[in-house]
Design a protein around this motif. Structure first.
Motif, PDB file in Angstrom:
ATOM      1  N   ARG A 312       0.840  -1.195   0.000  1.00  0.00           N
ATOM      2  CA  ARG A 312       0.000   0.000   0.000  1.00  0.00           C
ATOM      3  C   ARG A 312       0.883   1.256   0.000  1.00  0.00           C
ATOM      4  O   ARG A 312       2.004   1.241   0.502  1.00  0.00           O
ATOM      5  N   TRP A 313       0.345   2.341  -0.538  1.00  0.00           N
ATOM      6  CA  TRP A 313       1.105   3.580  -0.631  1.00  0.00           C
ATOM      7  C   TRP A 313       1.546   4.073   0.752  1.00  0.00           C
ATOM      8  O   TRP A 313       2.613   4.655   0.908  1.00  0.00           O
ATOM      9  N   GLY A 314       0.725   3.840   1.746  1.00  0.00           N
ATOM     10  CA  GLY A 314       1.053   4.314   3.086  1.00  0.00           C
ATOM     11  C   GLY A 314       2.308   3.693   3.657  1.00  0.00           C
ATOM     12  O   GLY A 314       2.919   4.242   4.586  1.00  0.00           O
ATOM     13  N   LYS A 315       2.717   2.556   3.104  1.00  0.00           N
ATOM     14  CA  LYS A 315       3.905   1.863   3.589  1.00  0.00           C
ATOM     15  C   LYS A 315       5.175   2.649   3.263  1.00  0.00           C
ATOM     16  O   LYS A 315       6.232   2.432   3.874  1.00  0.00           O
ATOM     17  N   ALA A 316       5.087   3.594   2.319  1.00  0.00           N
ATOM     18  CA  ALA A 316       6.270   4.339   1.895  1.00  0.00           C
ATOM     19  C   ALA A 316       6.782   5.268   2.982  1.00  0.00           C
ATOM     20  O   ALA A 316       7.954   5.636   2.993  1.00  0.00           O
ATOM     21  N   SER A 317       5.923   5.666   3.901  1.00  0.00           N
ATOM     22  CA  SER A 317       6.340   6.561   4.976  1.00  0.00           C
ATOM     23  C   SER A 317       6.456   5.786   6.280  1.00  0.00           C
ATOM     24  O   SER A 317       5.806   4.761   6.478  1.00  0.00           O
TER      25      SER A 317
END
Length: 575
Positions: A312-317
């Motif tokens: 998921r995109w949120g994993k990038a932060s």
């Protein structure tokens, strides 16, 4: 394979959460002062209101026959005060005639600056003693029925109990005399119960025929605070100097965009990250944590099996960034909810009535119950601006991390030229840092709207009160902050949309393939070990994938390269 741990330069990942904090710290004086360097100073007039019959203008004594249950000495005092009112009226020629409706609307505001004393001309003046009379609320025709009560009966309302009526801007509502019920505390002259129509307005027993209204010269000013402007200029000079020194000390091209970092590592591959082509940001963090715990200088790195996952995109932060950002938002929402609840006290209960109070409008019942100095009021009014700026930087950083990873993931299924700050050959120039216009423009517009709404939610108030003699009275002047319930509610709603947008974006998924690197320089470096013959990869279209002959034996090798690549095979080892 034995590999030394990544050098300290790669550890900057652990400090990335401090960038926006430092930026906000440097800008705090500007956020707290800049918006109020120029501010208005409003004028509010004290004035008196006297109802009288038309013969009073022709020299007759004020008709006291309409005073009911009023003590003789009180009646004599009213007649004497009325005579003084007429003397002042004849002394000044700056009175104008107003129709009933115009007169009603002219005194609709708490703070009056263009007009002063008012003489209401009526057929008769009926004024009952508030000690023995009270209005009958059951009659909804607008014509109150007054009923007598015992002298020991407590007054149910705060009545207008003097003639002439003296209006003070520091007491809300200052125009309660407009209500026929003479209820100063609960006066709502816009209600049909009080005034069915301004044309038949009857505040003292009979309809008003017309008014004589004193014209007062306005003294409203737009003021400039020398101390605040000086502070803002000094802060800007310091900030500009720091920026210039940074540019002067670091004249070499920096790694600004993701393309800059990839190009740098393709031109000069770092041996510290060799053999880790499938290492993600999360894996590097785990390694560093293990090294710190075991105090080891070198570790053994084994080839990894390719296992594609749709992250998921949120994993990038980082989790710390998500927690810090949304915890601050939750605190801001709780504080905003408390302010909304308190700001609605004494406000209209209907949506239409509440909306009519306006954005950033001074109504008299929307002032903080405390006085502040000029600088104190400026700082208090601009605290929300500093909080919102920090929240914007936090969400900007979240979006940046997610979109850097999105740009990174596109190299798995598409050959692309690198987007760099100083392009050469086939490289692309960059008109934005990490947020594409499709994200940057809406976020900037939302941030601008949020700051404007915040400026209308809590604002500095400076009011100069002019007494009956036309002179400013410093003892009655008002210096505090005003608030707008509608603006506070809208600020909360707009801020929540930004927050929900962050959550919605975080739930999206990257395509399965490349390890998630985000802004981790070590993970980016690990993916940039092209074949030795690929010497110009940085300036050519590149793609990430498996290169022929890059591995050893059964172990393959993945990298950014301008050469032909194939997709890695799930379960196969790569290093």
């Amino acid at each position: 394979m034995v590999v030394r741990r990544a050098p300290t330069s790669y550890r900057r990942l652990r400090d990335e959460d401090d960038v926006e904090l430092k930026e906000t710290t440097n800008s705090i004086p500007l956020h707290l002062l800049f918006n109020s360097a120029v501010f208005p100073n409003l004028q509010a007039n004290q004035y008196s209101v006297l109802p009288a019959t038309e013969d009073f203008l022709n020299g007759a004594a004020w008709n006291a026959s309409g005073l009911i249950d009023v003590a003789t000495n009180t009646s004599e005092s009213i007649v004497k005060a009325a005579e003084q009112f007429r003397t002042n009226l004849m002394k000044h020629s700056n009175y104008k005639n107003m129709s009933t409706a115009d007169c009603f609307h002219a005194y609709s505001n708490q703070y009056i600056s263009e007009i002063g004393d008012a003489l209401l001309i009526q057929e008769a003046v009926i004024w009952r003693s508030p000690d023995t009379w009270r209005p009958q609320w059951a009659n909804h025709s607008g014509n109150y029925t007054w009923v007598r009560h015992s002298t020991s009966f407590p007054r149910p309302l705060n009545y207008d109990d003097e003639l002439p009526f003296t209006s003070s801007p520091s007491v809300y509502p200052s125009n309660g005399w407009r209500c026929p019920s003479r209820s100063l505390t609960n006066c709502t002259a816009s209600s049909a119960v009080e005034v069915p129509s301004p044309d038949v307005w009857a505040p003292y027993g009979s309809p008003v025929k017309y008014c004589l209204v004193e014209e007062v010269p306005e003294r409203c000013e737009l003021q400039l605070s020398f101390n605040i402007v000086t502070s803002v200029i000094i802060c800007n000079i310091i900030k500009a100097t720091c920026m210039w020194l940074t540019l002067w000390r670091h004249r070499k091209p920096g790694l600004v965009t993701l393309g800059d970092a990839i190009a740098s590592f393709l031109d000069d591959p770092d041996p510290e990250t060799e053999g880790r082509c499938l290492h993600s940001k999360e894996l590097f963090q785990a390694e560093w944590q293990w090294e710190r715990h075991h105090n080891r200088e070198e570790i053994t790195i084994d080839p990894e099996a390719f296992a594609p996952q749709r992250q998921r995109w949120g994993k990038a932060s980082s989790k710390r960034r998500w927690f810090a950002t949304y915890m601050l938002y939750i605190i801001a929402i709780i504080v905003a909810s408390v302010f909304i609840k308190r700001s609605l006290q004494g406000m209209p209960s209907s949506f239409k009535g509440l909306w009519a109070t306006g954005l950033g409008t001074l109504n008299g019942n929307n002032l903080l119950s405390m006085s502040t100095s000029l600088v104190g009021g400026v700082i208090l009014a601009n605290v929300p601006q500093a909080v919102l700026s920090y929240l914007y930087l936090c969400f900007n950083a979240l979006y940046t991390c997610m979109l850097v990873a999105h740009e990174w993931a596109r190299f798995f299924y598409e050959r692309r030229t690198l987007r760099v700050t100083s392009p050469s050959s086939q490289q692309r120039s960059s008109y934005w840092l990490q947020l594409p216009y499709t994200y940057a423009v809406p976020l900037t517009v939302a941030s601008g709207l949020l700051h404007w709404l915040a400026s209308q939610s809590l604002f500095m108030v400076q009011i100069t009160v002019v007494n009956d003699d036309g002179e400013p009275d410093p003892g009655l002047s008002i210096s505090t902050c005003g608030y707008s319930p509608v603006a506070i509610i809208l600020t909360t709603i707009v801020g929540s949309f930004i927050v929900l947008g962050g959550i919605g974006t975080a739930l999206r998924r990257y395509p399965a393939g490349m390890p998630l690197a985000s802004s981790c320089s070590a993970a980016i470096s690990a993916a940039c070990h092209p074949p030795s013959e690929d010497i110009d990869a940085a300036v050519l279209p590149v793609q990430w994938g498996v290169v022929d002959g890059g591995g050893k034996g059964e172990v393959g090798h993945c990298t950014f390269t301008s050469m032909r690549v194939t997709e890695p095979v799930p379960g196969k080892l790569y290093a």
